[in-house]
Design a protein around this motif. Structure first.
Motif, short mmCIF file in Angstrom:
data_model
loop_
_atom_site.label_atom_id
_atom_site.label_comp_id
_atom_site.label_asym_id
_atom_site.label_seq_id
_atom_site.Cartn_x
_atom_site.Cartn_y
_atom_site.Cartn_z
N PHE A 1 2.27 1.88 -3.31
CA PHE A 1 1.31 2.51 -4.21
C PHE A 1 1.15 3.99 -3.88
O PHE A 1 0.85 4.80 -4.75
N PHE A 2 1.36 4.35 -2.64
CA PHE A 2 1.32 5.75 -2.23
C PHE A 2 2.57 6.49 -2.72
O PHE A 2 2.63 7.70 -2.64
N GLY A 3 3.57 5.75 -3.16
CA GLY A 3 4.76 6.41 -3.68
C GLY A 3 5.99 6.27 -2.80
O GLY A 3 7.07 6.76 -3.14
N THR A 4 5.85 5.61 -1.67
CA THR A 4 7.00 5.42 -0.78
C THR A 4 8.01 4.48 -1.41
O THR A 4 7.63 3.47 -2.01
N ARG B 1 0.83 -1.20 0.00
CA ARG B 1 0.00 0.00 0.00
C ARG B 1 0.87 1.26 0.00
O ARG B 1 0.68 2.18 -0.79
N GLU B 2 1.88 1.25 0.87
CA GLU B 2 2.81 2.38 0.91
C GLU B 2 3.49 2.58 -0.44
O GLU B 2 3.67 3.70 -0.89
#
Lengths: 170, 170
Positions: free
Chosen positions: A33-36, A30-31
């Motif tokens: 996908f958030f760009g992390t 998920r992170e």
DNA sequence: TTCAAAAGTTGCTATTTGCAACTAAATATG
DNA sequence: CATATTTAGTTGCAAATAGCAACTTTTGAA
């Protein structure tokens, strides 16, 4: 749990969970996908133990969902980027998010997914027939695919009989 | 892992995983979608330890995904049936299955999902715009929803800036 | 060249799982 | 109706995982 058993199940859910079903893994994705992309950022945003983060990232790289790439040309430090295989999990994660929004966040979704071309919210992820009709669990029949082993075939044929019996006279 | 932390994350994936992210849970749900309802059947098909099965089934019932119902009118023995909430997870599970089929079962899917009305295989679960266009991870923008807390809002606005910077001049 | 941040590693404790034997109640059988 | 057999768990202990926090080793920056 010994999940090496799971691989013998002749089931894509089991094989998938073998790779991404451990604690934290899906949140790491998920992170992503958030760009992390950086170790420290994953660690801080998630509050995950550093050793666990290390093993999860390694497994995701080995499994082909993430790849380690140098931060810039020639740098020794690297970051973790989603591969095509990793990005392809997005429908699954969005389906899960929307399910959580519907059933567990009754006071409203924390995050909305917007089509950045139109600015509109995306549709709910759903099961669609070839004609585009939305299908429910009861509309589906499970049959053996090309990768089915004997056990799966036998089990699915029993299922089919049970299904017909259950729905007879409708 | 102490996942009670997860609930504070203001994220539907985290809240969902809190409920269904433990080992075995998703496989139990898969069995339920296959039509399994009895304790002994779950135990035998999955090869799960009996005590773990007990705690997982209880959690799924408490969480509202399964319900215990008498086997027949007036019987003391019961079975575990999917609720509407549980059935609503099917798109997520099918998305995961198809992902596993695509990336991990290169010699063919073990199971195919058929629309029993037409007999055709269902479509791949995908992210669709309101216009029905298939979207990719890069086509999406994340914005705060009605349930977003301050932290989420702040984080998503930073993300949006990073996203614009990353795509500027396109 | 010095320094601080980044990216882990190590060692220890606490929590979860797995296993297998045991139990109690419910249904089936003669 | 009495007895046997399933069913659906529970219990206790060993093994595997996760969490925590301090420590190490490279970077990249000043």
């Amino acid at each position: 749990m010994k999940h090496n058993k799971l691989d013998d199940m002749n089931c894509s859910i089991a094989t998938s969970l073998e790779l991404i079903g451990e604690w934290w893994t899906i949140l790491i994705l998920r992170e992503a996908f958030f760009g992390t992309r950086r170790f420290e950022d994953f660690q801080q945003y998630l509050g995950i133990a550093r050793n666990i983060l290390t093993t999860r990232l390694r497994k995701l790289c080995d499994g082909g969902l993430l790849q380690r790439v140098p931060i810039k040309e020639g740098a020794k430090r690297h970051e973790y980027k989603l591969t095509a295989m990793g990005r392809d999990l997005y429908p699954t994660l969005i389906a899960l998010t929307q399910w959580g929004d519907r059933w567990l966040h009754l006071d409203g979704a924390p995050v909305k997914f917007i089509d950045h071309v139109t600015g509109e919210e995306i549709d709910d992820v759903a099961i669609l027939s070839k004609q585009g009709k939305e299908l429910d669990a009861r509309d589906l029949l499970l049959i053996p695919g090309p990768g089915a082993n004997e056990e799966t075939k036998q089990r699915l044929s029993l299922l089919q009989i049970a299904w017909e019996k259950h729905h007879e006279g409708e």
